[in-house]
Design an enzyme around this catalytic site. Structure first.
Site, mmCIF file in Angstrom:
data_model
loop_
_atom_site.group_PDB
_atom_site.id
_atom_site.type_symbol
_atom_site.label_atom_id
_atom_site.label_comp_id
_atom_site.label_asym_id
_atom_site.label_seq_id
_atom_site.Cartn_x
_atom_site.Cartn_y
_atom_site.Cartn_z
ATOM 1 N N SER A 224 0.775 -1.236 0.000
ATOM 2 C CA SER A 224 0.000 0.000 0.000
ATOM 3 C C SER A 224 0.808 1.288 0.000
ATOM 4 O O SER A 224 2.000 1.311 0.284
ATOM 5 C CB SER A 224 -0.992 0.034 1.162
ATOM 6 O OG SER A 224 -1.728 -1.153 1.228
ATOM 7 N N SER A 262 -2.224 -4.353 -2.769
ATOM 8 C CA SER A 262 -1.821 -3.024 -2.322
ATOM 9 C C SER A 262 -3.033 -2.110 -2.192
ATOM 10 O O SER A 262 -3.899 -2.076 -3.064
ATOM 11 C CB SER A 262 -0.828 -2.423 -3.332
ATOM 12 O OG SER A 262 -0.316 -1.195 -2.877
ATOM 13 N N ASP A 264 -3.983 1.567 -2.284
ATOM 14 C CA ASP A 264 -3.422 2.853 -2.714
ATOM 15 C C ASP A 264 -4.491 3.928 -2.610
ATOM 16 O O ASP A 264 -5.488 3.901 -3.349
ATOM 17 C CB ASP A 264 -2.904 2.734 -4.147
ATOM 18 C CG ASP A 264 -1.906 1.596 -4.301
ATOM 19 O OD1 ASP A 264 -1.059 1.450 -3.404
ATOM 20 O OD2 ASP A 264 -1.984 0.866 -5.303
#
Length: 333
Positions: A224, A262, A264
């Site tokens: 992330s 991830s 984001d």
């Protein structure tokens, strides 16, 4: 390929002769160049821990400020994001931490807010995270109210510490030790500032000005990136959403592979409560946010130091010499 000594002096990417973009940076080249914005951090290290708290305090948040959230990949936690999207404002400051400490930070933050708003019956704390479990014993959830309150109460408008501090103490990105990074841009007449602060912890191949920088593989995959964008331009929530999306786009410029695991996120806010900006004039703010985020991400790496943490795991700092040599070989410098 990596700096094994851990003794390399942290340096901002500009100090290595790397200039991102064409717009002029602010005096500090930091999110705190935006008037009224302050940053405070608490760092926890030792005994298998590398974690902390980073607080971003926008001036005037007590009366709400225009804001928006953009999600690149929603595999993460951003407490309070749906209300920001629904109402188009923030009514609190913004905190970042490690994944499993998110809810302890939110609760401690709420206590801090209630002490300052004795008549409040509803508040929307905003807390984001990335997973620092590669270098920190994340299951211990070591963040206490004192850690949170210290970050909030010591926030200032000076250049924020970068690299292995606060919420970036245990993070890694693009094959190297990373952490907190920040940068800013000043727009030409009639002026205005855009600043960014990042908590970098994602996978991919580090790329500097279009040149790849090889890294030894980390055991941990990308986990992330949190991006906070601040401006004093008179933008409304919809326009701030457009800036926030460009902030996530900027991750690609440093080599993000936007891995499926991830999370984001970008949250953008304006300290100006009187939206009066035409969409046709957003070209330079878009450029400013892209350049600021790209440089902040690079600073998060070049300001970090080699770190050995939980269960002896190590994340190596990127070698400054490696960056300079690769750019020289590519004819970029």
């Amino acid at each position: 390929m990596a700096d094994d000594s851990g003794m390399q002096t942290p340096r901002r990417v500009r100090d290595l002769g790397v200039t991102v973009g064409t717009l002029r940076s602010g005096p500090l080249n930091a999110i705190t160049d935006v008037p009224g914005v302050r940053v405070g951090q608490t760092t926890i290290t030792g005994d298998g821990l590398n974690t902390g708290v980073t607080a971003i305090l926008p001036g005037g948040w007590e009366q709400t400020l225009p804001a928006a959230v953009a999600v690149g990949n929603g595999y993460g936690k951003l407490v309070g994001s749906t209300q920001v999207e629904e109402l188009g404002v923030i009514e609190t400051t913004i905190l970042l931490t490690g994944t499993l400490s998110t809810f302890r930070v939110a609760d401690a933050f709420l206590t801090w807010l209630l002490d300052r708003k004795p008549n409040a019956t509803s508040l929307n704390p905003i807390v984001g995270e990335t997973n620092d479990g590669h270098l920190s014993d994340i299951r211990r959830r070591p963040i206490t109210p004192d850690h949170v309150h210290t970050a909030l109460n010591t926030a200032s408008s000076v250049l924020p510490a970068e690299g292995c501090v606060g919420a970036g103490t245990g993070t890694a990105a693009l094959g190297f030790k990373a952490g907190i990074g920040t940068a800013s841009r000043t727009l030409p007449a009639p002026g205005g500032k855009v600043g960014a602060l990042v908590q970098a912890n994602f996978s991919g191949l580090l790329t500097v000005l279009g040149t790849s920088i090889p890294a030894a593989p980390l055991d941990a995959d990308g986990n992330s990136c949190m991006i906070v964008v601040a401006t004093d331009l008179p933008l409304d929530s919809r326009q701030l959403g457009r800036l926030a999306r460009r902030a996530i786009f900027a991750m690609a410029r440093v080599g993000s592979d936007y891995a499926p695991g991830s999370g984001d996120y970008a949250i953008a806010f304006s300290t100006n409560r009187r939206p009066a900006f035409h969409d046709r004039d957003l070209r330079q703010p878009f450029q400013a946010v892209t350049e600021s985020v790209e440089e902040a991400l690079l600073n998060s790496l070049t300001m970090a130091q080699t770190t050995t943490g939980f269960q002896g795991r190590t994340a190596h700092a990127v070698s400054h010499d490696l960056i300079v040599d690769r750019l020289a070989a590519a004819g970029v410098r």
